[in-house]
Design a protein around this motif. Sequence first.
Motif, mmCIF file in Angstrom:
data_model
loop_
_atom_site.group_PDB
_atom_site.id
_atom_site.type_symbol
_atom_site.label_atom_id
_atom_site.label_comp_id
_atom_site.label_asym_id
_atom_site.label_seq_id
_atom_site.Cartn_x
_atom_site.Cartn_y
_atom_site.Cartn_z
ATOM 1 N N VAL A 39 -4.652 31.499 87.844
ATOM 2 C CA VAL A 39 -6.088 31.153 86.908
ATOM 3 C C VAL A 39 -6.175 29.553 87.073
ATOM 4 O O VAL A 39 -7.350 29.107 87.008
ATOM 5 N N ILE A 40 -5.142 28.509 86.987
ATOM 6 C CA ILE A 40 -5.280 27.367 87.159
ATOM 7 C C ILE A 40 -5.991 26.988 88.120
ATOM 8 O O ILE A 40 -7.059 25.864 88.272
ATOM 9 N N LEU A 41 -5.770 27.262 89.377
ATOM 10 C CA LEU A 41 -6.518 27.051 90.650
ATOM 11 C C LEU A 41 -8.019 27.446 90.535
ATOM 12 O O LEU A 41 -8.592 26.731 90.972
ATOM 13 N N LEU A 42 -8.149 28.745 90.140
ATOM 14 C CA LEU A 42 -9.585 29.011 89.793
ATOM 15 C C LEU A 42 -10.284 28.220 88.949
ATOM 16 O O LEU A 42 -11.605 27.775 89.010
ATOM 17 N N LEU A 46 -13.542 26.193 89.431
ATOM 18 C CA LEU A 46 -14.779 26.043 88.803
ATOM 19 C C LEU A 46 -15.223 24.921 88.501
ATOM 20 O O LEU A 46 -16.389 24.485 88.349
ATOM 21 N N VAL A 47 -14.347 23.906 87.914
ATOM 22 C CA VAL A 47 -14.592 22.508 87.441
ATOM 23 C C VAL A 47 -15.253 21.918 88.713
ATOM 24 O O VAL A 47 -16.218 21.040 88.447
ATOM 25 N N PHE A 48 -14.794 21.810 89.607
ATOM 26 C CA PHE A 48 -14.859 21.067 90.773
ATOM 27 C C PHE A 48 -16.329 21.459 91.460
ATOM 28 O O PHE A 48 -17.342 20.796 91.483
ATOM 29 N N GLU A 49 -16.677 22.882 91.124
ATOM 30 C CA GLU A 49 -18.133 23.329 91.589
ATOM 31 C C GLU A 49 -18.976 22.504 90.620
ATOM 32 O O GLU A 49 -20.102 22.270 90.926
ATOM 33 N N ARG A 55 -23.412 16.451 90.143
ATOM 34 C CA ARG A 55 -23.443 15.293 90.885
ATOM 35 C C ARG A 55 -24.497 15.487 91.890
ATOM 36 O O ARG A 55 -25.460 14.546 91.878
ATOM 37 N N GLU A 56 -24.988 16.515 92.353
ATOM 38 C CA GLU A 56 -26.013 16.990 93.212
ATOM 39 C C GLU A 56 -27.456 16.915 92.597
ATOM 40 O O GLU A 56 -28.338 16.274 92.964
#
Length: 258
Positions: A39-42, A46-49, A55-56
């Motif tokens: 869950v933390i990885l997902l 999601l946060v990175f995306e 940023r884009e």
Amino acid sequence: MERAGGMCYNAIRYNSKEKECGMRFQEELISKIMTYFTVILLLGILVFEAWSLQRERTSRREAQESAASALDMLDEMTSQNARLEEENEALHERLEEWEPYLSLAESEEMVSLKRELFSHPALIPDQAVEALTEELAQERAEEQESPAEESQTAAEEEETESELVFEFHKDGGEPVFFPLSTQVVDADNCLIYTVAYEKTSGRKLGLLYEVDLDWIREESSAQKSFEEEAAGPEIPGGWICVAYNTGSGWNGVEENGD
């Protein structure tokens, strides 16, 4: 014996169940940890995306703003270039318009007239000198601080007229000499604008002369034929001051001070 064996069997069975429960607990704990980690990885993905998308978008917006700014700058430079071209054309037109005057000012005859005028400050008309004297006296009267100075100021005013000394060079600068005729070779007379400076006060006196070129040419020819040289402070003829400006506007000269 049978009872002891049964107790041993029960103990072994209990230990195996307890061991089985412990292993099941460990498996459930590991499963929960893996679930939490997943869950933390997902969530991290999601946060990175989301950060990447933000940023884009920011980069795209900055690029659009930079492009708009570049277009505005290009439009401004284009308008400036057009304005500079118009000013350049206007300067060329003025240069063509004033070129005859510039070439006239550098002619041998004008250089001779310039030398003659600047060596004879007496060509300044008395009317212009008197007007400047009155203005200087009025300025001194306005600047006086006490009535006790009135007698001293009056005495200074009486001496002012005789004390005015003029020169055509100001602090070693280039004197003002501007002919206003474009046909000096064929013309009978020529208008010349110049500026004289009063040495004590530094006041400027604008002067406009009408020069009788025929008279000066005849005089010059006569001097050359008889090989005569000008001597003494004699005031040259052919010069008529038609107007003067003490700083408050142009005034006509009623009578020549010569």
